[in-house]
Design an enzyme around this catalytic site. Sequence first.
Site, PDB file in Angstrom:
ATOM      1  N   GLU A 106       4.291 -25.612  14.883  1.00 30.42           N
ATOM      2  CA  GLU A 106       4.391 -25.281  13.395  1.00 30.42           C
ATOM      3  C   GLU A 106       5.442 -24.195  13.339  1.00 30.42           C
ATOM      4  O   GLU A 106       6.350 -24.068  12.237  1.00 30.42           O
ATOM      5  CB  GLU A 106       3.087 -24.921  12.662  1.00 30.42           C
ATOM      6  CG  GLU A 106       2.193 -26.102  12.405  1.00 30.42           C
ATOM      7  CD  GLU A 106       0.799 -25.836  12.387  1.00 30.42           C
ATOM      8  OE1 GLU A 106       0.303 -24.681  12.323  1.00 30.42           O
ATOM      9  OE2 GLU A 106      -0.058 -26.936  12.827  1.00 30.42           O
TER      10      GLU A 106
ATOM     11  N   GLU B 119      -0.034 -28.795  23.230  1.00 30.73           N
ATOM     12  CA  GLU B 119      -0.552 -29.142  22.172  1.00 30.73           C
ATOM     13  C   GLU B 119       0.594 -30.208  21.814  1.00 30.73           C
ATOM     14  O   GLU B 119       1.405 -30.087  21.174  1.00 30.73           O
ATOM     15  CB  GLU B 119      -0.605 -28.063  21.085  1.00 30.73           C
ATOM     16  CG  GLU B 119      -1.589 -27.012  21.335  1.00 30.73           C
ATOM     17  CD  GLU B 119      -1.802 -26.357  19.973  1.00 30.73           C
ATOM     18  OE1 GLU B 119      -2.970 -26.159  19.471  1.00 30.73           O
ATOM     19  OE2 GLU B 119      -0.782 -26.100  19.262  1.00 30.73           O
TER      20      GLU B 119
ATOM     21  N   LYS C 136      -4.638 -20.363  11.447  1.00 28.20           N
ATOM     22  CA  LYS C 136      -3.352 -20.714  10.908  1.00 28.20           C
ATOM     23  C   LYS C 136      -3.634 -20.118   9.132  1.00 28.20           C
ATOM     24  O   LYS C 136      -4.151 -18.935   9.330  1.00 28.20           O
ATOM     25  CB  LYS C 136      -3.247 -22.273  10.615  1.00 28.20           C
ATOM     26  CG  LYS C 136      -3.541 -23.235  11.894  1.00 28.20           C
ATOM     27  CD  LYS C 136      -3.071 -24.605  11.868  1.00 28.20           C
ATOM     28  CE  LYS C 136      -3.225 -25.060  13.172  1.00 28.20           C
ATOM     29  NZ  LYS C 136      -2.530 -26.464  13.498  1.00 28.20           N
TER      30      LYS C 136
ATOM     31  N   HIS D 161       3.945 -21.875  18.811  1.00 26.78           N
ATOM     32  CA  HIS D 161       3.394 -23.031  18.157  1.00 26.78           C
ATOM     33  C   HIS D 161       4.215 -23.856  17.851  1.00 26.78           C
ATOM     34  O   HIS D 161       5.083 -23.519  16.951  1.00 26.78           O
ATOM     35  CB  HIS D 161       2.138 -22.409  17.333  1.00 26.78           C
ATOM     36  CG  HIS D 161       1.208 -23.586  16.691  1.00 26.78           C
ATOM     37  ND1 HIS D 161       1.376 -24.527  15.832  1.00 26.78           N
ATOM     38  CD2 HIS D 161      -0.055 -23.525  17.134  1.00 26.78           C
ATOM     39  CE1 HIS D 161       0.591 -25.337  16.007  1.00 26.78           C
ATOM     40  NE2 HIS D 161      -0.492 -24.892  16.538  1.00 26.78           N
TER      41      HIS D 161
ATOM     42  N   SER E 115      -6.356 -31.646  17.366  1.00 26.98           N
ATOM     43  CA  SER E 115      -7.649 -32.593  16.831  1.00 26.98           C
ATOM     44  C   SER E 115      -9.033 -32.556  17.764  1.00 26.98           C
ATOM     45  O   SER E 115      -9.628 -33.336  17.939  1.00 26.98           O
ATOM     46  CB  SER E 115      -7.332 -34.034  16.589  1.00 26.98           C
ATOM     47  OG  SER E 115      -6.204 -33.950  15.582  1.00 26.98           O
TER      48      SER E 115
ATOM     49  N   GLY F 174      -3.755 -31.704  13.790  1.00 33.83           N
ATOM     50  CA  GLY F 174      -3.985 -32.067  12.406  1.00 33.83           C
ATOM     51  C   GLY F 174      -4.061 -33.402  11.957  1.00 33.83           C
ATOM     52  O   GLY F 174      -4.207 -33.698  10.719  1.00 33.83           O
TER      53      GLY F 174
ATOM     54  N   ASN G  66      -7.189 -21.017  16.199  1.00 35.91           N
ATOM     55  CA  ASN G  66      -6.056 -20.933  15.494  1.00 35.91           C
ATOM     56  C   ASN G  66      -6.536 -21.237  14.043  1.00 35.91           C
ATOM     57  O   ASN G  66      -6.446 -22.197  13.687  1.00 35.91           O
ATOM     58  CB  ASN G  66      -5.230 -21.682  15.876  1.00 35.91           C
ATOM     59  CG  ASN G  66      -3.702 -21.473  15.090  1.00 35.91           C
ATOM     60  OD1 ASN G  66      -3.641 -20.574  14.269  1.00 35.91           O
ATOM     61  ND2 ASN G  66      -2.674 -22.119  15.382  1.00 35.91           N
TER      62      ASN G  66
HETATM   63  P1  13P Z   1      -6.148 -29.079  14.890  1.00 36.68           P
HETATM   64  O1  13P Z   1      -7.413 -28.907  15.655  1.00 36.68           O
HETATM   65  O2  13P Z   1      -6.173 -28.904  13.537  1.00 36.68           O
HETATM   66  O3  13P Z   1      -5.232 -30.548  15.292  1.00 36.68           O
HETATM   67  O4  13P Z   1      -4.683 -28.125  15.373  1.00 36.68           O
HETATM   68  C1  13P Z   1      -4.602 -27.753  16.372  1.00 36.68           C
HETATM   69  C2  13P Z   1      -3.689 -26.549  16.523  1.00 36.68           C
HETATM   70  O5  13P Z   1      -2.651 -26.718  16.264  1.00 36.68           O
HETATM   71  C3  13P Z   1      -4.292 -25.268  17.331  1.00 36.68           C
HETATM   72  O6  13P Z   1      -3.181 -24.541  17.384  1.00 36.68           O
END
Ligand code: 13P
Length: 256
Positions: free
Chosen positions: A100, A170, A13, A98, A216, A176, A11
Amino acid sequence: MSERKPIVAGNWKMHNDRNETRTLIRQIIQNGKNLGQNCEVIIAPPFTSIACAAKEIENSAIKLGGQNIFWEDKGAFTGEISGPMLKEIGCTHVIIGHSERRQYFGETDETVNKKIGSAIKHGLIPIFCMGETLIERETGQTFEVLKSQLVKGLKSLKVQNPVDFVMAYEPVWAIGTGKTASPEQAQEAHAFLRRELALLWGDKFAAETRILYGGSVKPGNAKDLIGQTDIDGGLIGGASLNAEDFLGIIEQGTGF
Ligand code: 13P
């Protein structure tokens, strides 16, 4: 050994313009041995880079995903992208729900439900994300939250074939942050989601559904996480922006 073919999905982002997209995909293809043979590899670039990514992945095993979808097919919905548009540009998958998007863009279980419905209708494979916040975990609400997200997200929907449906666990506190769920914590949540899915769509469907872990994931922890019984791959954020790390996760996590 599970019959579920592992998936490692990147992803991206809001990262990677077209130049960066070309470079990263070329590095992945050049350095990835037997890419896609025993593990499905998906990347989800930002919308402006999807067309460029589609061209770069031609003749490779990499598949393309959108990071979001709107539930109407067309119309006066400024800023939105529909299922037919994602299909037309070459996407086979789409990330939905997601954290976010839930956190910053007002996504709710109800809108997630409509989006999953639209993805199914247009033959896109949803990667349906769920996860609890830190406060929810610390106050013992993890399983209640996951169940509610799952049941509401899939309300009145049905997918025919389990290969056409993917879920992702997740934990919001692990995204992150560098904090990963322990393999045991992740396994527990995955097993729970699989059991709850079985209550909705039957044991066989649930047993064949891939559930990805996200939060992560790095080459160094991929093996322990993806090696868990109910973890069928990873949804990778930060580490998917670097070819070596992304390939390292595929190799460590799936052994291929
Ligand atoms: P990270 O791997 O940066 O923690 O993000 C995970 C994520 O949100 C994947 O959709």
